[in-house]
Design an enzyme around this catalytic site. Structure first.
Site, PDB file in Angstrom:
ATOM      1  N   ASP A  51      39.740  40.072  41.910  1.00  0.00           N
ATOM      2  CA  ASP A  51      40.481  40.242  40.659  1.00  0.00           C
ATOM      3  C   ASP A  51      40.236  41.615  40.052  1.00  0.00           C
ATOM      4  O   ASP A  51      39.323  42.348  40.466  1.00  0.00           O
ATOM      5  CB  ASP A  51      40.063  39.165  39.652  1.00  0.00           C
ATOM      6  CG  ASP A  51      40.533  37.772  40.052  1.00  0.00           C
ATOM      7  OD1 ASP A  51      41.528  37.685  40.803  1.00  0.00           O
ATOM      8  OD2 ASP A  51      39.906  36.791  39.628  1.00  0.00           O
ATOM      9  N   TYR A 112      28.857  36.585  47.362  1.00  0.00           N
ATOM     10  CA  TYR A 112      29.041  37.319  46.114  1.00  0.00           C
ATOM     11  C   TYR A 112      27.705  37.436  45.391  1.00  0.00           C
ATOM     12  O   TYR A 112      26.832  36.574  45.522  1.00  0.00           O
ATOM     13  CB  TYR A 112      30.021  36.597  45.187  1.00  0.00           C
ATOM     14  CG  TYR A 112      31.478  36.760  45.541  1.00  0.00           C
ATOM     15  CD1 TYR A 112      32.253  37.766  44.961  1.00  0.00           C
ATOM     16  CD2 TYR A 112      32.090  35.902  46.452  1.00  0.00           C
ATOM     17  CE1 TYR A 112      33.593  37.908  45.283  1.00  0.00           C
ATOM     18  CE2 TYR A 112      33.438  36.035  46.775  1.00  0.00           C
ATOM     19  CZ  TYR A 112      34.181  37.044  46.181  1.00  0.00           C
ATOM     20  OH  TYR A 112      35.512  37.188  46.500  1.00  0.00           O
TER      21      TYR A 112
END
Length: 252
Positions: A51, A112
């Site tokens: 994003d 992540y």
């Protein structure tokens, strides 16, 4: 011939990975750079769609080149892409892969990291979340451990997403201390839903503040409702850390 390209980028200057009409994206910047070098349009497919504002320590993308043009032994080719892409993207390497290899669908694990500082730190500004010093990381780790396993993560998925399934195989989820004031949360799975990691971190932060008990994480998962989980955390502190593939994809 198909190639995997490894790159890093800072998310702040881009409107995410995916091409967006009227906005600059990592994908478009990379496609323009490679197309300029080979003098024909080249499409690039990434391992995921980060994003806006999300960083990548290591992103993998694939693209195709005509036979007879092999850039892998040519360091000048990588330096040229690196230069054209500008200061916010760094090209790390390139490897030849099987012609049917896919950067997104062949990934077997994605990792992540979300970075947190509990003290004012000018060197972490824009790359870490400034958290309250009173956060209980022990309780947050207790809650994070309950996420591990193959389960439905609808409670942490962005509303009205287009994923065919919300089931993910989550392999690791834990907070790690860097120094007296700095931590990072590492989470690894076969796949992630859109906005999932930031929603998970937001929920764990509520545990750390004492708003939720670690045991409530099981109920949040079972409810399969986004409103049951915490708020989505700022994108700037999130990094796609690594993407792993089976070795049989690569042609040495």
């Amino acid at each position: 011939m198909r190639y995997f390209l490894e790159l890093s980028y800072r998310g702040a200057p881009f409107h995410g990975w995916q091409v967006q009409p009227g906005d600059i994206s990592v994908q478009e910047t990379l496609e323009d750079a490679i197309s300029t070098l080979v003098r024909r349009p080249v499409a690039v497919t990434g391992a995921g769609r980060t994003d806006a504002g999300v960083n990548a320590h290591s992103m993998t993308a694939h693209f195709d080149l005509d036979e007879g043009f092999d850039p892998t032994p040519d360091a000048a080719f990588l330096r040229a892409i690196d230069s054209i892409c500008g200061p916010d993207i760094a090209i790390r390497g390139i490897r030849r892969v099987r012609d049917d290899a896919h950067a997104r669908f062949d990934a077997i694990e994605r990792t992540y990291r979300y970075f947190v500082t509990t003290a004012k730190n000018p060197f972490a500004c824009g790359l870490a979340w400034k958290a309250p010093a009173s956060l209980d990381f022990g309780a947050m780790n207790e809650a994070a451990a309950m996420l591990v396993g193959k389960r439905d993560f609808t409670s942490f998925a962005k509303l009205h997403g287009n994923a065919k399934t919300n089931i993910c195989d989550l392999r690791r989820a834990a907070w790690h201390r860097i120094d007296a004031d700095s931590w990072y949360f590492e989470i690894a799975a076969d796949r992630f839903l859109r906005n999932m990691v930031r929603a998970v971190v937001g929920t764990l932060a509520d545990v750390g503040r004492g708003k939720l008990k670690p045991s409530e994480m099981a109920d949040i998962l079972d409810r399969r409702n986004r409103s049951a989980a915490g708020t989505s955390m700022p994108a700037e502190a999130l990094f796609l850390w690594s993407v792993d593939y089976p070795e049989n994809l690569f042609i040495e």
